[in-house]
Design a protein around this motif. Structure first.
Motif, PDB file in Angstrom:
ATOM      1  N   LEU A 262     -42.442   9.528 -23.323  1.00 25.85           N
ATOM      2  CA  LEU A 262     -41.763   8.352 -22.884  1.00 25.85           C
ATOM      3  C   LEU A 262     -42.363   6.886 -23.024  1.00 25.85           C
ATOM      4  N   ILE A 263     -43.981   7.092 -22.722  1.00 28.79           N
ATOM      5  CA  ILE A 263     -44.833   6.127 -22.728  1.00 28.79           C
ATOM      6  C   ILE A 263     -44.973   5.543 -24.282  1.00 28.79           C
ATOM      7  N   ALA A 264     -45.059   6.508 -25.224  1.00 28.26           N
ATOM      8  CA  ALA A 264     -45.336   6.376 -26.542  1.00 28.26           C
ATOM      9  C   ALA A 264     -43.984   5.713 -27.038  1.00 28.26           C
ATOM     10  N   GLN A 265     -42.874   6.099 -26.892  1.00 25.75           N
ATOM     11  CA  GLN A 265     -41.627   5.529 -27.035  1.00 25.75           C
ATOM     12  C   GLN A 265     -41.440   4.115 -26.612  1.00 25.75           C
ATOM     13  N   ASP A 266     -41.932   3.901 -25.440  1.00 24.86           N
ATOM     14  CA  ASP A 266     -41.809   2.673 -24.683  1.00 24.86           C
ATOM     15  C   ASP A 266     -42.624   1.660 -25.512  1.00 24.86           C
ATOM     16  N   LYS A 267     -43.918   1.784 -25.741  1.00 21.69           N
ATOM     17  CA  LYS A 267     -44.743   0.974 -26.462  1.00 21.69           C
ATOM     18  C   LYS A 267     -44.430   0.863 -27.910  1.00 21.69           C
ATOM     19  N   ALA A 268     -43.756   1.558 -28.764  1.00 20.49           N
ATOM     20  CA  ALA A 268     -43.080   1.221 -29.913  1.00 20.49           C
ATOM     21  C   ALA A 268     -42.108   0.591 -29.904  1.00 20.49           C
ATOM     22  N   ILE A 269     -41.079   0.745 -28.990  1.00 18.60           N
ATOM     23  CA  ILE A 269     -39.815  -0.048 -28.923  1.00 18.60           C
ATOM     24  C   ILE A 269     -40.191  -1.563 -28.517  1.00 18.60           C
ATOM     25  N   ILE A 270     -41.278  -1.901 -27.800  1.00 15.66           N
ATOM     26  CA  ILE A 270     -41.418  -3.072 -27.364  1.00 15.66           C
ATOM     27  C   ILE A 270     -42.322  -3.761 -28.543  1.00 15.66           C
ATOM     28  N   ALA A 271     -43.087  -3.152 -29.153  1.00 18.27           N
ATOM     29  CA  ALA A 271     -43.845  -3.584 -30.389  1.00 18.27           C
ATOM     30  C   ALA A 271     -42.991  -4.192 -31.424  1.00 18.27           C
ATOM     31  N   ILE A 272     -41.862  -3.086 -31.632  1.00 19.48           N
ATOM     32  CA  ILE A 272     -41.005  -3.170 -32.874  1.00 19.48           C
ATOM     33  C   ILE A 272     -40.134  -4.478 -32.500  1.00 19.48           C
ATOM     34  N   LYS A 273     -39.518  -4.549 -31.451  1.00 18.18           N
ATOM     35  CA  LYS A 273     -38.740  -5.719 -30.878  1.00 18.18           C
ATOM     36  C   LYS A 273     -39.290  -7.130 -31.147  1.00 18.18           C
ATOM     37  N   LYS A 274     -40.684  -7.054 -30.552  1.00 20.29           N
ATOM     38  CA  LYS A 274     -41.408  -8.481 -30.814  1.00 20.29           C
ATOM     39  C   LYS A 274     -41.541  -8.680 -31.797  1.00 20.29           C
ATOM     40  N   ALA A 275     -42.023  -7.692 -32.948  1.00 15.54           N
ATOM     41  CA  ALA A 275     -42.246  -8.066 -34.429  1.00 15.54           C
ATOM     42  C   ALA A 275     -40.804  -8.361 -35.082  1.00 15.54           C
ATOM     43  N   PHE A 276     -39.605  -7.830 -34.759  1.00 15.21           N
ATOM     44  CA  PHE A 276     -38.592  -8.234 -35.481  1.00 15.21           C
ATOM     45  C   PHE A 276     -38.003  -9.575 -34.781  1.00 15.21           C
ATOM     46  N   ASP A 277     -38.249 -10.074 -33.657  1.00  9.87           N
ATOM     47  CA  ASP A 277     -37.643 -11.318 -33.067  1.00  9.87           C
ATOM     48  C   ASP A 277     -38.506 -12.370 -33.852  1.00  9.87           C
ATOM     49  N   ALA A 278     -39.947 -11.888 -34.014  1.00 16.45           N
ATOM     50  CA  ALA A 278     -41.144 -13.285 -34.778  1.00 16.45           C
ATOM     51  C   ALA A 278     -40.548 -13.417 -36.089  1.00 16.45           C
ATOM     52  N   ASN A 279     -39.841 -12.266 -36.832  1.00 18.04           N
ATOM     53  CA  ASN A 279     -39.543 -12.776 -38.272  1.00 18.04           C
ATOM     54  C   ASN A 279     -38.014 -12.713 -38.439  1.00 18.04           C
ATOM     55  N   ASP A 280     -37.224 -13.054 -37.513  1.00 15.22           N
ATOM     56  CA  ASP A 280     -35.886 -13.336 -37.611  1.00 15.22           C
ATOM     57  C   ASP A 280     -35.071 -12.177 -38.002  1.00 15.22           C
ATOM     58  N   ILE A 281     -35.436 -10.956 -37.802  1.00 18.94           N
ATOM     59  CA  ILE A 281     -34.754  -9.753 -38.272  1.00 18.94           C
ATOM     60  C   ILE A 281     -33.726  -9.288 -37.084  1.00 18.94           C
ATOM     61  N   ASN A 282     -32.599  -9.086 -37.321  1.00 15.24           N
ATOM     62  CA  ASN A 282     -31.546  -9.056 -36.186  1.00 15.24           C
ATOM     63  C   ASN A 282     -31.206  -7.396 -36.232  1.00 15.24           C
ATOM     64  N   ILE A 283     -31.312  -7.068 -34.822  1.00 16.03           N
ATOM     65  CA  ILE A 283     -31.137  -5.700 -34.486  1.00 16.03           C
ATOM     66  C   ILE A 283     -29.513  -6.111 -33.758  1.00 16.03           C
ATOM     67  N   PRO A 284     -28.486  -5.699 -34.627  1.00 19.41           N
ATOM     68  CA  PRO A 284     -27.145  -5.855 -34.285  1.00 19.41           C
ATOM     69  C   PRO A 284     -26.719  -4.583 -33.452  1.00 19.41           C
ATOM     70  N   PHE A 285     -25.622  -5.127 -32.275  1.00 10.88           N
ATOM     71  CA  PHE A 285     -25.066  -4.199 -31.577  1.00 10.88           C
ATOM     72  C   PHE A 285     -23.690  -4.182 -31.811  1.00 10.88           C
ATOM     73  N   PRO A 286     -22.972  -2.895 -31.736  1.00  7.93           N
ATOM     74  CA  PRO A 286     -21.416  -2.777 -32.033  1.00  7.93           C
ATOM     75  C   PRO A 286     -20.554  -4.074 -31.112  1.00  7.93           C
ATOM     76  N   ILE A 287     -19.770  -4.616 -31.967  1.00  6.88           N
ATOM     77  CA  ILE A 287     -18.697  -5.695 -31.480  1.00  6.88           C
ATOM     78  C   ILE A 287     -17.352  -5.023 -31.721  1.00  6.88           C
ATOM     79  N   ARG A 288     -16.515  -5.059 -30.676  1.00 11.55           N
ATOM     80  CA  ARG A 288     -15.294  -4.307 -30.784  1.00 11.55           C
ATOM     81  C   ARG A 288     -14.069  -5.526 -30.511  1.00 11.55           C
ATOM     82  N   THR A 289     -13.325  -6.069 -31.415  1.00  9.06           N
ATOM     83  CA  THR A 289     -12.412  -7.308 -31.276  1.00  9.06           C
ATOM     84  C   THR A 289     -10.928  -6.419 -30.978  1.00  9.06           C
ATOM     85  N   LEU A 290     -10.508  -6.942 -29.857  1.00  8.70           N
ATOM     86  CA  LEU A 290      -9.205  -6.294 -29.406  1.00  8.70           C
ATOM     87  C   LEU A 290      -8.084  -7.592 -29.636  1.00  8.70           C
ATOM     88  N   ASP A 291      -7.241  -7.206 -30.836  1.00  7.73           N
ATOM     89  CA  ASP A 291      -6.131  -8.025 -31.101  1.00  7.73           C
ATOM     90  C   ASP A 291      -4.898  -7.912 -30.466  1.00  7.73           C
TER      91      ASP A 291
END
Length: 315
Positions: A262-291
């Motif tokens: 869990l500690i290793a996964q925690d460090k990796a997730i934080i590091a990857i998120k910071k790197a993606f934010d600094a380089n404008d790389i989007n991590i999308p999340f599912p969007i559902r539209t109800l009509d």
């Protein structure tokens, strides 16, 4: 005593068909035997108590001195328990000898085969756990202090006895697992290897530069986690998701229990998120539209003829 015997001989001491004189004579014999063997009984109890205390020191001596060259703690515990049982058994036999019960002991040993068969049939599950405990004690892949997962439970191995294995879970509660369940079922031991491979799953938007994402992820993980010889960080795209292109990254880290993972996964997730934010790389999340469509109502006119009169109703 002679007067009582003479009185009894002169009269017929019978009650409901029983010879009271024989009963009195039997009770007198038991009383005399009890008085004569009371010192032996006291000595036998003291000897057995002494052997019981000696057994504790013998068990400790076997575990700490004789078995100090053995690396498996479970074998040391099992050897200490066996030495304790043997010492107590010797003390029991010595106590029987002091009480002049050798003939009784011979009779008991003669019937041990039949009794053992009956006990074996009645305690199949217990004996199965006992033999499984012996197997586990000599199994090099299961040691005291290891973090294991078995039978839907996970925790540190606190104790291995002849009947069960005690696990202390991450919530500090104890789980008692019968030995036969562990022998007959697969178990995962996290502590047998000093390093393990960690997996990180993520996804990036469809507009992302996939080669850039791969290179940035590998660089980030390389700077975060040191890799040893014959270890490498791996990156693979897994497929096209509903709202992202998914990938998995694999790297090595010092992991010997679930918390280290869990500690290793925690460090990796934080590091990857910071790197993606600094380089404008989007991590999308599912969007559902109800009509919700508009309900449409219509008006109808129904004409009903009744006795020559015309009635109309509107709905």
């Amino acid at each position: 005593m002679l007067i009582l015997q003479e009185a009894a001989s002169k009269s017929d001491l019978t009650f409901l068909g029983f010879d009271l004189y024989k009963l009195i004579d039997k009770l007198q014999g038991w009383g005399e035997s009890l008085i004569l063997k009371l010192p032996n009984f006291i000595v036998a109890v003291l000897v057995f108590a002494v052997f019981w205390f000696i057994a504790k020191y013998v068990s400790r001596f076997v575990r700490t001195i004789l078995m100090r060259g053995v690396g498996q703690d479970s074998i040391k515990v099992m050897a200490g328990q066996t030495a304790f049982a043997i010492t107590v058994l010797v003390g029991f036999f010595v106590a029987l000898g002091i009480m002049d019960l050798d003939k009784v002991l011979t009779s008991v040993l003669a019937g041990a085969g039949v009794v053992g068969l009956a006990i074996g049939l009645a305690l199949q599950g217990t004996l199965n756990n006992t033999f499984s405990g012996v197997i586990l004690s000599f199994m090099p892949r299961l040691q005291l202090g290891d973090w294991v997962e078995t039978n839907d439970y996970a925790g540190i191995v606190e104790e291995i006895t002849l009947r069960n294995v005690t696990l202390r879970q991450s919530d500090n509660n104890y789980v008692i697992v019968p030995n036969s369940n562990i022998v007959d079922s697969p178990f995962k031991n996290w502590s047998q290897t000093a390093r393990s491979r960690v997996f990180i799953n993520c996804g990036v938007g469809y507009e992302s530069d996939l080669e850039k994402v791969k290179a940035l992820t590998l660089e980030t993980l390389t700077n975060t986690f040191d890799q040893q010889i014959q270890e490498e960080i791996e990156f693979y795209y897994e497929g096209f998701g509903d709202s992202s292109i998914n990938f998995v990254a694999r790297f090595w880290a010092p992991v010997s229990k679930r918390r280290d993972m869990l500690i290793a996964q925690d460090k990796a997730i934080i590091a990857i998120k910071k790197a993606f934010d600094a380089n404008d790389i989007n991590i999308p999340f599912p969007i559902r539209t109800l009509d919700f469509g508009k309900n449409k109502f219509r008006s109808e006119t129904i004409t009903i003829a009744n006795s020559g009169d015309v009635q109309s109703s509107e709905a």
